[in-house]
Write a protein that holds these residues in place. Structure first.
Motif: not given
Length: 107
Positions: A3-10, A94-103
């Motif tokens: 679900x998280x992966x699908x949400x991130x792809x969306x 920036x607004x649309x990208x997920x907050x991925x730790x370390x990136x």
């Protein structure tokens, strides 16, 4: 997890769509640049497309001077257009990208 992966792809697809819309909007944002003495004027879009060039008659008498003016003013206009485009696209991304730790893509 899926679900998280699908949400991130969306979210990424949505961001890509917003970036494309921003690029289209930037085609209608115009930057006007002039030589310091006003003898040459250039207009370009924020997508770095030259829209117009206005040359004063006085410059037509000296080919080398005209070339120097064109290089200087065109470079200024393209640089300003690039700054506007980069700032706008970075804000959308920036607004649309997920907050991925370390990136930390946008500092």
């Amino acid at each position: 997890m899926f679900g998280d992966l699908m949400g991130m792809m969306g979210k990424l697809q949505e961001t890509q769509q917003k970036i494309e819309e921003t690029k289209q909007r930037l085609a209608t944002v115009y930057i006007d640049e002039k030589s310091s003495d006003g003898l040459l004027e250039v207009t370009c879009s924020a997508n770095r497309i030259i829209r117009s060039i206005v040359i004063n008659e006085a410059l037509l008498e000296d080919k080398e001077m005209l070339e120097d003016y064109l290089i200087t003013v065109l470079n200024k206009a393209i640089e300003r257009a690039g700054q506007i485009q980069e700032a706008e696209l970075a804000a959308v991304a920036k607004e649309g990208l997920p907050n991925i730790p370390g990136m930390n893509l946008f500092r």
